[in-house]
Enzyme design. Structure first.
Site, PDB file in Angstrom:
ATOM      1  N   GLU A 113       1.025  -1.209   0.070  1.00 12.08           N
ATOM      2  CA  GLU A 113       0.058   0.007   0.132  1.00 12.08           C
ATOM      3  C   GLU A 113       0.792   1.257   0.040  1.00 12.08           C
ATOM      4  O   GLU A 113       2.076   1.077   0.173  1.00 12.08           O
ATOM      5  CB  GLU A 113      -0.946   0.114   1.063  1.00 12.08           C
ATOM      6  CG  GLU A 113      -2.159  -1.045   1.070  1.00 12.08           C
ATOM      7  CD  GLU A 113      -3.031  -1.198   2.265  1.00 12.08           C
ATOM      8  OE1 GLU A 113      -2.719  -0.528   3.263  1.00 12.08           O
ATOM      9  OE2 GLU A 113      -3.732  -2.059   2.222  1.00 12.08           O
ATOM     10  N   HIS A 237      -8.879   9.391   2.809  1.00 11.15           N
ATOM     11  CA  HIS A 237      -8.564   8.301   1.884  1.00 11.15           C
ATOM     12  C   HIS A 237      -8.594   8.904   0.463  1.00 11.15           C
ATOM     13  O   HIS A 237      -9.772   9.377   0.236  1.00 11.15           O
ATOM     14  CB  HIS A 237      -9.186   7.242   2.310  1.00 11.15           C
ATOM     15  CG  HIS A 237      -8.626   5.907   1.793  1.00 11.15           C
ATOM     16  ND1 HIS A 237      -8.534   5.867   0.321  1.00 11.15           N
ATOM     17  CD2 HIS A 237      -7.960   4.811   2.390  1.00 11.15           C
ATOM     18  CE1 HIS A 237      -8.037   4.634  -0.014  1.00 11.15           C
ATOM     19  NE2 HIS A 237      -7.726   4.044   1.370  1.00 11.15           N
ATOM     20  N   ARG A 288      -0.919   8.563   1.676  1.00 11.72           N
ATOM     21  CA  ARG A 288      -2.247   9.030   1.426  1.00 11.72           C
ATOM     22  C   ARG A 288      -2.558  10.645   1.233  1.00 11.72           C
ATOM     23  O   ARG A 288      -3.254  11.193   0.476  1.00 11.72           O
ATOM     24  CB  ARG A 288      -3.179   8.593   2.622  1.00 11.72           C
ATOM     25  CG  ARG A 288      -3.513   7.490   2.218  1.00 11.72           C
ATOM     26  CD  ARG A 288      -4.603   6.862   3.272  1.00 11.72           C
ATOM     27  NE  ARG A 288      -4.322   5.370   3.281  1.00 11.72           N
ATOM     28  CZ  ARG A 288      -4.709   4.524   4.141  1.00 11.72           C
ATOM     29  NH1 ARG A 288      -5.389   4.963   5.256  1.00 11.72           N
ATOM     30  NH2 ARG A 288      -4.605   3.507   3.632  1.00 11.72           N
ATOM     31  N   HIS A 349     -11.293   9.313   6.398  1.00 13.18           N
ATOM     32  CA  HIS A 349     -11.100   8.056   6.602  1.00 13.18           C
ATOM     33  C   HIS A 349     -10.474   7.725   8.000  1.00 13.18           C
ATOM     34  O   HIS A 349     -11.061   6.711   8.489  1.00 13.18           O
ATOM     35  CB  HIS A 349      -9.915   7.646   5.671  1.00 13.18           C
ATOM     36  CG  HIS A 349      -9.549   6.284   5.785  1.00 13.18           C
ATOM     37  ND1 HIS A 349     -10.816   5.090   5.401  1.00 13.18           N
ATOM     38  CD2 HIS A 349      -8.506   5.424   6.030  1.00 13.18           C
ATOM     39  CE1 HIS A 349     -10.125   3.897   5.474  1.00 13.18           C
ATOM     40  NE2 HIS A 349      -8.856   4.109   5.838  1.00 13.18           N
ATOM     41  N   ARG A 384      -1.177   8.785   9.305  1.00 12.32           N
ATOM     42  CA  ARG A 384      -0.869   7.523   9.460  1.00 12.32           C
ATOM     43  C   ARG A 384      -0.411   6.586   8.224  1.00 12.32           C
ATOM     44  O   ARG A 384      -1.102   6.844   7.097  1.00 12.32           O
ATOM     45  CB  ARG A 384      -2.020   6.804  10.025  1.00 12.32           C
ATOM     46  CG  ARG A 384      -2.033   5.324  10.202  1.00 12.32           C
ATOM     47  CD  ARG A 384      -3.534   5.050  10.711  1.00 12.32           C
ATOM     48  NE  ARG A 384      -4.546   4.868   9.634  1.00 12.32           N
ATOM     49  CZ  ARG A 384      -4.906   3.988   8.999  1.00 12.32           C
ATOM     50  NH1 ARG A 384      -4.523   2.875   8.876  1.00 12.32           N
ATOM     51  NH2 ARG A 384      -5.884   4.328   8.129  1.00 12.32           N
TER      52      ARG A 384
HETATM   53  P1  FAD Z   1     -13.736   0.695  16.245  1.00 14.47           P
HETATM   54  O1  FAD Z   1     -13.358  -0.797  15.382  1.00 14.47           O
HETATM   55  O2  FAD Z   1     -14.103   1.567  15.239  1.00 14.47           O
HETATM   56  O3  FAD Z   1     -14.548   0.187  17.442  1.00 14.47           O
HETATM   57  C1  FAD Z   1     -15.304   1.172  18.202  1.00 14.47           C
HETATM   58  C2  FAD Z   1     -16.163   0.485  19.092  1.00 14.47           C
HETATM   59  O4  FAD Z   1     -16.472   1.578  19.975  1.00 14.47           O
HETATM   60  C3  FAD Z   1     -17.425   0.035  18.588  1.00 14.47           C
HETATM   61  O5  FAD Z   1     -17.692  -1.115  19.283  1.00 14.47           O
HETATM   62  C4  FAD Z   1     -18.398   0.978  18.928  1.00 14.47           C
HETATM   63  O6  FAD Z   1     -19.634   0.546  19.281  1.00 14.47           O
HETATM   64  C5  FAD Z   1     -17.979   1.646  20.297  1.00 14.47           C
HETATM   65  N1  FAD Z   1     -18.211   2.598  20.758  1.00 14.47           N
HETATM   66  C6  FAD Z   1     -17.826   4.105  20.407  1.00 14.47           C
HETATM   67  N2  FAD Z   1     -18.654   4.826  21.056  1.00 14.47           N
HETATM   68  C7  FAD Z   1     -19.350   4.156  21.911  1.00 14.47           C
HETATM   69  C8  FAD Z   1     -20.141   4.687  23.376  1.00 14.47           C
HETATM   70  N3  FAD Z   1     -20.202   6.142  23.467  1.00 14.47           N
HETATM   71  N4  FAD Z   1     -20.412   3.947  24.139  1.00 14.47           N
HETATM   72  C9  FAD Z   1     -20.262   2.594  23.987  1.00 14.47           C
HETATM   73  N5  FAD Z   1     -19.623   2.085  22.901  1.00 14.47           N
HETATM   74  C10 FAD Z   1     -19.024   2.862  21.854  1.00 14.47           C
HETATM   75  N6  FAD Z   1      -6.938   0.114   9.280  1.00 14.47           N
HETATM   76  C11 FAD Z   1      -5.812  -0.774   8.867  1.00 14.47           C
HETATM   77  O7  FAD Z   1      -5.044  -1.380   9.667  1.00 14.47           O
HETATM   78  N7  FAD Z   1      -6.062  -1.568   7.648  1.00 14.47           N
HETATM   79  C12 FAD Z   1      -6.974  -1.370   7.064  1.00 14.47           C
HETATM   80  O8  FAD Z   1      -7.264  -2.224   5.778  1.00 14.47           O
HETATM   81  C13 FAD Z   1      -7.904  -0.646   7.256  1.00 14.47           C
HETATM   82  N8  FAD Z   1      -9.020  -0.341   6.376  1.00 14.47           N
HETATM   83  C14 FAD Z   1     -10.095   0.495   6.766  1.00 14.47           C
HETATM   84  C15 FAD Z   1     -10.999   0.627   6.050  1.00 14.47           C
HETATM   85  C16 FAD Z   1     -12.287   1.477   6.302  1.00 14.47           C
HETATM   86  C17 FAD Z   1     -13.479   1.553   5.630  1.00 14.47           C
HETATM   87  C18 FAD Z   1     -12.335   2.128   7.420  1.00 14.47           C
HETATM   88  C19 FAD Z   1     -13.242   3.148   8.006  1.00 14.47           C
HETATM   89  C20 FAD Z   1     -11.011   2.161   8.235  1.00 14.47           C
HETATM   90  C21 FAD Z   1     -10.171   1.301   8.045  1.00 14.47           C
HETATM   91  N9  FAD Z   1      -8.844   1.081   8.826  1.00 14.47           N
HETATM   92  C22 FAD Z   1      -8.021   0.100   8.262  1.00 14.47           C
HETATM   93  C23 FAD Z   1      -8.889   1.853  10.046  1.00 14.47           C
HETATM   94  C24 FAD Z   1      -9.191   0.630  11.020  1.00 14.47           C
HETATM   95  O9  FAD Z   1     -10.110  -0.252  10.623  1.00 14.47           O
HETATM   96  C25 FAD Z   1      -9.712   1.223  12.395  1.00 14.47           C
HETATM   97  O10 FAD Z   1      -8.704   2.362  12.764  1.00 14.47           O
HETATM   98  C26 FAD Z   1      -9.743   0.428  13.720  1.00 14.47           C
HETATM   99  O11 FAD Z   1     -10.471  -0.552  13.114  1.00 14.47           O
HETATM  100  C27 FAD Z   1     -10.174   1.192  14.716  1.00 14.47           C
HETATM  101  O12 FAD Z   1     -10.463   0.210  15.809  1.00 14.47           O
HETATM  102  P2  FAD Z   1     -10.846   0.515  17.323  1.00 14.47           P
HETATM  103  O13 FAD Z   1     -10.903  -1.237  17.947  1.00 14.47           O
HETATM  104  O14 FAD Z   1     -10.022   1.511  17.639  1.00 14.47           O
HETATM  105  O15 FAD Z   1     -12.277   0.996  17.046  1.00 14.47           O
HETATM  106  C1  SIN Z   2      -7.369   0.539   2.599  1.00 16.79           C
HETATM  107  O1  SIN Z   2      -7.632  -0.591   2.428  1.00 16.79           O
HETATM  108  O2  SIN Z   2      -7.144   1.266   1.844  1.00 16.79           O
HETATM  109  C2  SIN Z   2      -7.378   1.090   4.067  1.00 16.79           C
HETATM  110  C3  SIN Z   2      -6.047   0.873   4.894  1.00 16.79           C
HETATM  111  C4  SIN Z   2      -5.743   1.633   6.068  1.00 16.79           C
HETATM  112  O3  SIN Z   2      -6.971   2.593   6.094  1.00 16.79           O
HETATM  113  O4  SIN Z   2      -5.153   1.497   6.578  1.00 16.79           O
END
Ligand code: FAD
Ligand code: SIN
Length: 531
Positions: A113, A237, A288, A349, A384
């Site tokens: 990537e 993104h 990015r 993103h 990032r």
């Molecule tokens: P999340 O997985 O966002 O979980 C948040 C949790 O908090 C949820 O369960 C939600 O319900 C809970 N929550 C929020 N507020 C409250 C509240 N007030 N009360 C109770 N619960 C609450 N990163 C990579 O490294 N590789 C990738 O390929 C990649 N692709 C991506 C593609 C997309 C479309 C997106 C949007 C992001 C991508 N990212 C990627 C980024 C990555 O997915 C996220 O940064 C990561 O998953 C965040 O994980 P997290 O556990 O911090 O939060």
């Molecule tokens: C992507 O698959 O392009 C997202 C990867 C990331 O957000 O790290």
């Protein structure tokens, strides 16, 4: 009042990793504001970055991360996370995540990537996040010491001032949360609380993030007295699908890693030709911020609605095999990506800034930890690097758990906590106002605090925020809380933190680009807001 050893707010990669690492010794409750799999984790496409094959090195992964981060990464943190990555991947593989194998018999198929100097992204086709979420959720659901509580919306953290015998202690003892099923506010007490609430992408009109990415954890920690840092670094993104019906579908960067090219659409001067080489020698595989700004520039310069992302020169079977979900989704919208280009635009993103944590996931408030996108850990700096985010969730989720277990004896038992103030029993007569203000914030954040900024635009946004603050504050004080109102209050808080951070950065660095200060300052400094 319900009591647990440890309370985890969020059921994505960070929250569930923390819970699984604590459950051997502690009783853990994991709350989520909707269904368990509704966070960004389940939406991740590209994969997870780690040094997994000969020829690659930790030094190279560290260097790539620091180049993307434009001088603001904490090198110690980067080295730590990069070094911990292979073991984090092994742990997921042991939980049953079916990472793709190489076609020549290699254990992993590694994709590439933007900003990575080497192929180092493990993935499950183009739906890595869904496989990771499923494996973590299954393991957590099986564990007798983990209680999974969906539909529980955290409102605010509980500190000494909420105890029946009031104290000024800033230590955190749990939180108040709105139970969507009973429509009542509950008190959840714990010796340690971990915020794993994800990012704040929904502060923007166009975002790839899920509906619940309203920055709740950042706003709660801020209100509880924790520092918040680098909020101006919102990642856009480069390639979100442009479609009038589907507004937030990501087209993974891994497509560009496999040779997809960005082109001007037909009908304009230079239509059908590539343009990224004019902006950066790494062309489509530049970090990015550079690609998103280049697309934004071309769209504005030529008055376009979108640019094209084209992988139709690659073998159709290869494309279908590597990107089956994107292929099917686009086909359903009438686009055959093996034969024609995909219309794309940049969209918000990822939230690089957040609650300041140390290497153990500790925030400024005793008893309060944070992990994942809600934090500013020093890993990402001003931008990032792709696929470093899930990695951060895995490493810091584990670190927070380890630190809580090791310092258990020092964490105070929660006091008796005053129940939520039930005097605010009046239901709002104007629910529509919440939707309107929500839409207003997202629109001015997109227009005034987007990819290219100016001081005048940021000040415009700030004036609007100050005005809405009064309105939303009054609304919050006078009416019964609802999930929408809780989110609106947080969204506004976070919008304010973003704008204040952006106004204070008088230079262009990483994801923060302003026409008034187009140069990078000689000295790299974090923006740290202190409550
Ligand atoms: P999340 O997985 O966002 O979980 C948040 C949790 O908090 C949820 O369960 C939600 O319900 C809970 N929550 C929020 N507020 C409250 C509240 N007030 N009360 C109770 N619960 C609450 N990163 C990579 O490294 N590789 C990738 O390929 C990649 N692709 C991506 C593609 C997309 C479309 C997106 C949007 C992001 C991508 N990212 C990627 C980024 C990555 O997915 C996220 O940064 C990561 O998953 C965040 O994980 P997290 O556990 O911090 O939060
Ligand atoms: C992507 O698959 O392009 C997202 C990867 C990331 O957000 O790290």
């Amino acid at each position: 009042m319900s009591s647990f050893d440890v309370l985890v707010v969020g059921s994505g990669a960070a929250g569930l990793t923390a819970a699984l690492n604590l459950a051997g010794t502690h009783k853990v409750a994991v709350i989520a504001k909707g269904a368990l799999g509704e966070g960004a984790t389940g939406w991740a496409q590209g994969g997870i970055a780690a040094v997994l094959e000969e020829g690659d090195s930790f030094e190279a992964h560290v260097r790539d991360t620091m180049i993307a981060g434009a001088g603001l990464n904490d090198e110690k943190v980067v080295e730590h996370v990069v070094g911990a990555a292979p073991e984090a991947i092994e742990r997921l593989a042991r939980l049953g995540v079916p990472f793709a194998a190489g076609s020549g018999g290699e254990r992993w198929h590694l994709s590439r990537e933007g900003g990575h100097s080497h192929r180092r992204i493990v993935h499950v086709a183009d739906a890595t996040g869904s496989a990771v979420q499923q494996a973590l959720e299954t393991a957590a659901a099986r564990h007798p010491n983990i209680r999974l509580v969906p539909d529980m919306v955290a409102i605010d953290l509980v500190a000494g001032r909420h105890a029946t015998n009031f104290s000024t202690s800033g230590a955190i003892h749990g939180l108040y949360a709105y139970n969507r099923k009973t429509k009542r506010v509950e008190t959840l007490a714990a010796r340690a609380t971990i915020l794993a609430t994800g990012g704040a992408g929904r502060a923007y009109l166009y975002s790839t993030a899920p509906r619940g990415a309203t920055g709740d954890g950042i706003a709660m920690a801020w209100r509880a007295g924790c520092r918040v840092s680098n909020m101006e670094f919102m990642q856009f993104h480069p390639t979100c699908l442009y479609n009038l019906a589907v507004k937030n579908f990501l087209i993974t960067e891994a497509l560009r890693g496999e040779g997809a090219q960005l082109k001007l659409p037909p009908g304009v001067k230079g239509g059908g030709t590539r343009f990224m080489e004019r902006f950066d020698e790494r062309a489509e595989l530049a970090p990015r911020d550079i690609v998103a700004r280049a697309i934004d520039h071309e769209i504005k310069r030529l008055g376009l609605d979108y640019v094209h992302l084209d992988i139709s020169h690659r073998d159709a079977d290869f494309v279908r095999a590597h990107f089956p979900n994107i292929y099917e989704r686009l086909l359903g919208l009438g686009i055959d990506m093996t034969a024609e280009p995909i219309p794309v635009v940049p969209a918000q993103h990822y939230t690089c800034g957040g609650v300041v944590v140390d290497l153990d996931g500790r925030t400024d408030a005793p008893g309060l930890y944070a992990a994942g996108e809600v934090t500013e850990s020093g890993l990402h700096g001003a931008n990032r690097l792709a696929s470093n985010s899930l990695l951060e969730c895995l490493v810091f989720g584990e670190a927070a758990a380890r630190h809580i277990a090791a310092s258990w004896g020092e964490l105070p038992e929660p006091p008796q906590i005053r129940p939520w103030d039930e005097s605010r029993v009046t239901a709002s007569d104007e629910e529509v106002v919440i939707q309107q203000i929500w839409g207003e914030i997202r629109r001015f954040m997109w227009n005034f605090v987007g990819i290219v900024r100016t001081t005048k635009r940021l000040e415009r946004a700030k004036r609007r925020i100050d005005m809405l603050r009064q309105e939303v504050g009054e609304y919050y004080r006078n009416f019964r809380v609802t999930p929408d109102l809780i989110e609106l209050r947080n969204l506004l808080e976070v919008a304010d933190l973003i704008v204040r951070s952006a106004l204070s950065r008088q230079e262009s660095r990483g994801l923060h680009y302003t026409l008034d200060y187009p140069q990078m300052a000689a000295q790299a400094k974090d923006t740290v807001l202190v409550p």
